[in-house]
Write a protein that holds these residues in place. Structure first.
Motif, PDB file in Angstrom:
ATOM      1  N   ARG A  37       1.145  -1.450  -0.033  1.00 20.90           N
ATOM      2  CA  ARG A  37      -0.063  -0.486  -0.326  1.00 20.90           C
ATOM      3  C   ARG A  37       1.071   1.226  -0.399  1.00 20.90           C
ATOM      4  NH1 ARG A  37      -3.641  -0.432   4.866  1.00 20.90           N
ATOM      5  NH2 ARG A  37      -4.899  -1.648   3.467  1.00 20.90           N
ATOM      6  N   GLY A  46       4.749   1.315   2.088  1.00 21.28           N
ATOM      7  CA  GLY A  46       3.462  -0.004   3.349  1.00 21.28           C
ATOM      8  C   GLY A  46       4.306  -1.536   2.857  1.00 21.28           C
ATOM      9  N   GLN A  67       3.179  -5.564   2.220  1.00 19.93           N
ATOM     10  CA  GLN A  67       2.534  -6.115   3.366  1.00 19.93           C
ATOM     11  C   GLN A  67       3.054  -7.666   3.249  1.00 19.93           C
ATOM     12  OE1 GLN A  67      -0.865  -5.182   4.555  1.00 19.93           O
ATOM     13  NE2 GLN A  67       0.968  -3.928   4.821  1.00 19.93           N
ATOM     14  N   ASN A 100       6.943   3.398   5.592  1.00 18.24           N
ATOM     15  CA  ASN A 100       6.527   3.578   6.355  1.00 18.24           C
ATOM     16  C   ASN A 100       5.498   2.402   7.048  1.00 18.24           C
ATOM     17  OD1 ASN A 100       4.279   5.030   8.175  1.00 18.24           O
ATOM     18  ND2 ASN A 100       4.579   6.732   6.837  1.00 18.24           N
ATOM     19  N   PHE A 101       6.342   1.522   8.114  1.00 13.08           N
ATOM     20  CA  PHE A 101       5.262   0.372   7.754  1.00 13.08           C
ATOM     21  C   PHE A 101       3.896   0.650   8.290  1.00 13.08           C
ATOM     22  CE2 PHE A 101       6.246   1.264  12.009  1.00 13.08           C
ATOM     23  CZ  PHE A 101       5.712   1.046  12.630  1.00 13.08           C
ATOM     24  N   THR A 102       3.446   1.670   9.479  1.00 15.74           N
ATOM     25  CA  THR A 102       2.372   2.119   9.965  1.00 15.74           C
ATOM     26  C   THR A 102       1.063   2.517   8.709  1.00 15.74           C
ATOM     27  OG1 THR A 102       2.415   4.818   9.562  1.00 15.74           O
ATOM     28  CG2 THR A 102       3.009   4.121  11.629  1.00 15.74           C
ATOM     29  N   VAL A 103       1.520   2.383   6.894  1.00 19.64           N
ATOM     30  CA  VAL A 103       0.496   3.290   6.057  1.00 19.64           C
ATOM     31  C   VAL A 103      -0.078   1.406   5.886  1.00 19.64           C
ATOM     32  CG1 VAL A 103       0.753   3.000   3.251  1.00 19.64           C
ATOM     33  CG2 VAL A 103       2.198   4.642   5.065  1.00 19.64           C
ATOM     34  N   GLY A 104       0.620   0.433   6.244  1.00 22.33           N
ATOM     35  CA  GLY A 104      -0.392  -1.039   6.055  1.00 22.33           C
ATOM     36  C   GLY A 104      -0.884  -1.333   6.950  1.00 22.33           C
ATOM     37  N   CYS A 105      -0.940  -0.711   7.849  1.00 23.80           N
ATOM     38  CA  CYS A 105      -2.093  -1.430   9.710  1.00 23.80           C
ATOM     39  C   CYS A 105      -3.755  -1.499   9.184  1.00 23.80           C
ATOM     40  CB  CYS A 105      -1.903  -0.550  10.644  1.00 23.80           C
ATOM     41  SG  CYS A 105      -3.159   1.062  10.527  1.00 23.80           S
ATOM     42  N   PHE A 135      -0.599  -4.586  13.383  1.00 18.41           N
ATOM     43  CA  PHE A 135       0.080  -4.727  12.486  1.00 18.41           C
ATOM     44  C   PHE A 135       0.377  -5.800  11.894  1.00 18.41           C
ATOM     45  CE2 PHE A 135       1.075  -0.425  14.679  1.00 18.41           C
ATOM     46  CZ  PHE A 135       0.733   0.550  13.867  1.00 18.41           C
ATOM     47  N   ALA A 188       1.486  -6.294   8.278  1.00 20.83           N
ATOM     48  CA  ALA A 188       2.961  -5.848   7.394  1.00 20.83           C
ATOM     49  C   ALA A 188       4.110  -6.868   7.698  1.00 20.83           C
ATOM     50  CB  ALA A 188       3.694  -5.062   8.804  1.00 20.83           C
TER      51      ALA A 188
END
Length: 151
Positions: free
Chosen positions: A2, A34, A36, A81-86, A96, A99
């Motif tokens: 994402r 992000g 996944q 930015n790992f938070t984009v995939g939450c 998460f 992720a």
């Protein structure tokens, strides 16, 4: 995979603990990436093509008909930015679980940057795993959320 992508007049990423600017662009795209668990090289290839050919810049008539590849001075700033995939649909705390784990995500983000750079030369990046301050001047505002076909 994402990605939140913005058409920007200017964007930069600073690493405050080091006091360095990691990346800076003028006109172009800011992409928060992000990754996944189910992402593959095919996901990366698809997203590279999507971002490079996404027609979100105005032509001579003001219509969004031009891609970043068609602009001579535009650049791209890629931010891991790992938070984009939450996921936030359930409960009050972001999940998460989907992720990609950090070690694998670091490798995959580097591969994404490499693939992107092979197709489009003007690329700047943030630093995976670092605390970053991202500044942008969104043009429009134009912002899209793009998910790879695997999603």
């Amino acid at each position: 995979m994402r990605v939140i992508v913005q058409r920007v007049i200017e964007a930069s990423v600073t690493l405050p603990q080091e006091g360095d600017i990691s990346g800076h662009i003028d006109q172009g795209l800011l992409a928060m990436v992000g990754l996944q668990r189910d992402d593959t090289d095919a996901s990366l290839d698809w997203m590279v093509e999507k971002l490079i050919h996404l027609r979100i810049f105005p032509d001579e008539n003001g219509k969004m008909n031009l891609s970043i590849k068609e602009l001579e001075v535009a650049s791209v700033l890629l931010i891991p930015n790992f938070t984009v995939g939450c996921h936030v649909g359930k409960g009050r705390r972001p999940s998460f679980d989907g992720a990609l784990p950090p070690d694998a995500a670091d490798v995959m983000f580097s591969r994404f940057v490499e693939k992107f750079s092979q197709k489009f030369a003007r690329v700047q990046t943030g630093r995976f795993g670092a605390h970053m301050l991202v500044r942008s001047c969104n043009d429009g505002p134009i912002t899209f959320v793009i998910e790879s076909q695997a999603q």
